[in-house]
Design a protein around this motif. Structure first.
Motif, short mmCIF file in Angstrom:
data_model
loop_
_atom_site.label_atom_id
_atom_site.label_comp_id
_atom_site.label_asym_id
_atom_site.label_seq_id
_atom_site.Cartn_x
_atom_site.Cartn_y
_atom_site.Cartn_z
N HIS A 143 0.71 -1.45 0.18
CA HIS A 143 0.05 -0.04 -0.09
C HIS A 143 0.94 1.24 0.12
O HIS A 143 0.35 2.23 0.26
CB HIS A 143 -0.94 -0.04 1.18
CG HIS A 143 -1.83 -1.29 1.42
ND1 HIS A 143 -2.63 -2.07 0.37
CD2 HIS A 143 -1.84 -2.17 2.50
CE1 HIS A 143 -3.11 -2.79 0.96
NE2 HIS A 143 -2.75 -2.98 1.86
N VAL A 144 2.28 1.20 -0.21
CA VAL A 144 2.79 2.57 -0.59
C VAL A 144 4.04 2.08 -1.52
O VAL A 144 4.12 0.86 -1.99
CB VAL A 144 3.94 2.57 0.92
CG1 VAL A 144 2.81 3.32 1.87
CG2 VAL A 144 4.41 1.38 1.26
N GLU A 145 4.31 3.41 -2.02
CA GLU A 145 5.57 3.24 -3.09
C GLU A 145 7.01 2.93 -2.30
O GLU A 145 7.13 3.51 -1.31
CB GLU A 145 5.64 4.30 -4.12
CG GLU A 145 3.97 4.60 -4.79
CD GLU A 145 4.66 5.47 -5.95
OE1 GLU A 145 5.56 6.03 -6.08
OE2 GLU A 145 3.72 5.47 -6.64
N PHE A 146 7.82 2.19 -3.09
CA PHE A 146 8.98 1.72 -2.51
C PHE A 146 9.74 1.51 -3.49
O PHE A 146 9.70 1.10 -4.72
CB PHE A 146 8.73 0.54 -1.61
CG PHE A 146 8.60 -0.78 -2.20
CD1 PHE A 146 9.44 -1.63 -2.62
CD2 PHE A 146 7.39 -0.87 -2.21
CE1 PHE A 146 9.10 -2.92 -3.48
CE2 PHE A 146 6.87 -2.40 -3.05
CZ PHE A 146 7.80 -3.09 -3.48
N ASP A 147 11.36 1.54 -3.05
CA ASP A 147 12.57 1.03 -3.82
C ASP A 147 13.16 -0.01 -3.14
O ASP A 147 13.26 0.34 -1.79
CB ASP A 147 13.15 2.22 -4.58
CG ASP A 147 12.61 2.84 -5.64
OD1 ASP A 147 12.58 2.17 -6.91
OD2 ASP A 147 12.19 3.93 -5.58
N LYS A 148 13.69 -1.01 -3.68
CA LYS A 148 14.72 -2.04 -2.86
C LYS A 148 15.93 -1.21 -2.69
O LYS A 148 16.40 -0.90 -3.89
CB LYS A 148 14.61 -3.22 -3.75
CG LYS A 148 15.53 -4.20 -3.11
CD LYS A 148 15.31 -5.62 -3.94
CE LYS A 148 16.74 -6.61 -3.63
NZ LYS A 148 16.51 -7.61 -4.43
N LEU A 149 16.43 -1.03 -1.52
CA LEU A 149 17.67 -0.62 -1.20
C LEU A 149 18.89 -1.80 -1.55
O LEU A 149 19.68 -1.69 -2.24
CB LEU A 149 17.88 0.08 0.29
CG LEU A 149 17.09 1.18 0.28
CD1 LEU A 149 17.17 1.74 1.68
CD2 LEU A 149 17.49 2.42 -0.67
N PHE A 150 18.76 -2.58 -0.75
CA PHE A 150 19.62 -3.83 -0.76
C PHE A 150 19.23 -4.85 -0.04
O PHE A 150 18.65 -5.14 0.97
CB PHE A 150 21.05 -3.64 -0.33
CG PHE A 150 21.25 -2.57 0.69
CD1 PHE A 150 21.06 -3.02 2.25
CD2 PHE A 150 21.47 -1.01 0.71
CE1 PHE A 150 21.01 -2.22 3.16
CE2 PHE A 150 21.43 -0.35 1.77
CZ PHE A 150 21.23 -0.81 3.02
N GLU A 151 19.63 -6.22 -0.40
CA GLU A 151 19.16 -7.52 0.59
C GLU A 151 20.38 -7.56 1.56
O GLU A 151 21.34 -7.04 1.31
CB GLU A 151 19.16 -8.66 -0.66
CG GLU A 151 18.27 -8.74 -1.41
CD GLU A 151 18.38 -10.01 -2.38
OE1 GLU A 151 19.46 -10.67 -2.37
OE2 GLU A 151 17.43 -10.48 -3.25
N GLU A 152 19.93 -8.33 2.48
CA GLU A 152 20.70 -8.41 3.80
C GLU A 152 21.65 -9.52 3.46
O GLU A 152 21.27 -10.56 3.13
CB GLU A 152 20.23 -8.78 4.97
CG GLU A 152 20.87 -8.86 6.21
CD GLU A 152 19.95 -8.63 7.28
OE1 GLU A 152 20.16 -7.63 8.17
OE2 GLU A 152 19.08 -9.68 7.63
N GLU A 153 23.03 -9.08 3.39
CA GLU A 153 24.27 -10.10 3.01
C GLU A 153 24.77 -10.27 4.58
O GLU A 153 25.52 -9.61 5.29
CB GLU A 153 25.14 -9.71 2.25
CG GLU A 153 26.33 -10.54 2.01
CD GLU A 153 27.29 -10.38 0.83
OE1 GLU A 153 28.33 -10.78 0.73
OE2 GLU A 153 26.98 -8.94 0.39
N MET A 154 24.29 -11.39 5.22
CA MET A 154 24.79 -11.65 6.43
C MET A 154 26.38 -12.34 6.37
O MET A 154 26.61 -13.01 5.49
CB MET A 154 23.92 -12.85 7.24
CG MET A 154 22.46 -12.34 7.33
SD MET A 154 22.22 -10.79 8.25
CE MET A 154 22.56 -11.62 9.94
N ILE A 155 26.89 -11.99 7.57
CA ILE A 155 28.65 -12.49 7.61
C ILE A 155 28.75 -12.54 9.01
O ILE A 155 28.23 -11.92 10.06
CB ILE A 155 29.34 -11.41 6.80
CG1 ILE A 155 30.80 -11.88 7.08
CG2 ILE A 155 29.18 -10.15 7.75
CD1 ILE A 155 31.59 -10.88 6.21
N ALA A 156 29.45 -13.80 9.20
CA ALA A 156 30.16 -13.82 10.73
C ALA A 156 31.35 -13.35 10.89
O ALA A 156 32.23 -13.62 10.18
CB ALA A 156 30.19 -15.44 10.81
#
Length: 290
Positions: A143-156
């Motif tokens: 219900h809102v306009e959006f743009d994808k910033l970035f996916e979460e790249e997990m790291i230890a």
């Protein structure tokens, strides 16, 4: 005003020209002021005037007051022209990503000032008076306009000398030698150590060493201080990795079908505001350049 102009210009005539009145009007106002304070402020000569000692003291005080009044007026006028925008953003993303990168001077030159609301909650744009938000989740906002910033790249990550020897993959044996750093708020990290180990089919020991923090900022600091291994978004620790304060502890394959993602969100009607679009575009450019 009449006194300040006459004292500054050392002339009733020049003061009158600046104030767009007659010299007689300036002289009359000065005479009235001198009678009121019972002090002579000017020495009148044939074709000139000079300040008396009392006039010098009075001018030094009044010039400061008038300068402050002028500055206050200018500041108030500038504030009325500035556009104050509110942005809701997860605390760690604000602290570790947006603040170090965003060009505040450029925004200020565009007449934009920012109010940061560091929260993981999904605030209502109208009720909470929010202009832009960055939201985190497995699903795109509705219900809102959006743009994808970035996916979460997990790291230890851990401090460079934390692990006793070189490790490439995580094993039950390694887990016995280390402390895992966790965050207690599940909204902060959708992917936590327990889910990672479950997906890797590794069962941690009952007495597995763990320390817990409320948010990712504290978890990252704990890892930098050699307290254990944190599983965090790589973008939040990129500076520490570049500076050598943290290193990749070991390879951690991602085992989920969906990756948590950060979305830049803004209602359509807010995008009609030029200042909001300047900020929106600036944040989007940061993510794309990243």
């Amino acid at each position: 005003m009449y006194f300040e102009a006459a004292a500054r210009l050392q002339s009733f005539k020049l003061a009158a020209e600046e104030l767009c009145v007659t010299p007689g009007a300036v002289s009359h106002q000065i005479n009235t002021l001198e009678e009121f304070i019972d002090q002579k402020l000017f020495q009148r000569h044939n074709r000139s005037i000079t300040l008396t000692n009392a006039g010098l003291r009075y001018f030094s005080r009044t010039s400061i007051i008038l300068n402050e009044l002028e500055q206050a007026t200018a500041d108030l006028g500038m504030a009325s022209k500035n556009k104050k925008l509110s942005i809701a953003i997860p605390p760690a993303l604000l602290n570790k990503w947006l603040l170090p990168l965003i060009n505040m001077r450029h925004l200020s030159q565009q007449g934009i000032s920012l109010n940061f609301i560091d929260t993981l909650e999904t605030l209502d744009f109208n009720k909470d008076n929010i202009d832009i938000a960055i939201r985190y989740g497995l699903e795109a906002p509705e219900h809102v306009e959006f743009d994808k910033l970035f996916e979460e790249e997990m790291i230890a990550v851990c401090a460079p000398n934390y692990l006793p020897h070189v490790v490439t993959t995580i094993t039950p044996q390694i887990l016995q030698e280390v402390t895992l750093i966790e965050t207690t708020n599940r909204l902060i990290r959708l992917i936590q150590w327990d889910l990672v180990l479950h997906n890797l089919k590794i069962k941690p020991a009952i007495d597995q060493n763990k320390i817990f923090f409320q948010n990712s900022i504290q978890a990252i600091e704990a890892a930098c201080n050699g307290l254990g291994i944190a599983y965090v978004n790589k973008i939040l620790v990129q500076k520490q990795l570049n500076d050598g304060k943290l290193v990749n502890a070991f390879n951690m394959p991602y085992c989920n079908d969906k990756k948590p993602t950060y979305y830049l969100v803004c209602p359509k009607e807010h995008k009609e505001d030029p200042a909001t679009m300047v900020l929106y575009s600036a944040i989007l450019d940061l993510a794309r350049n990243q």
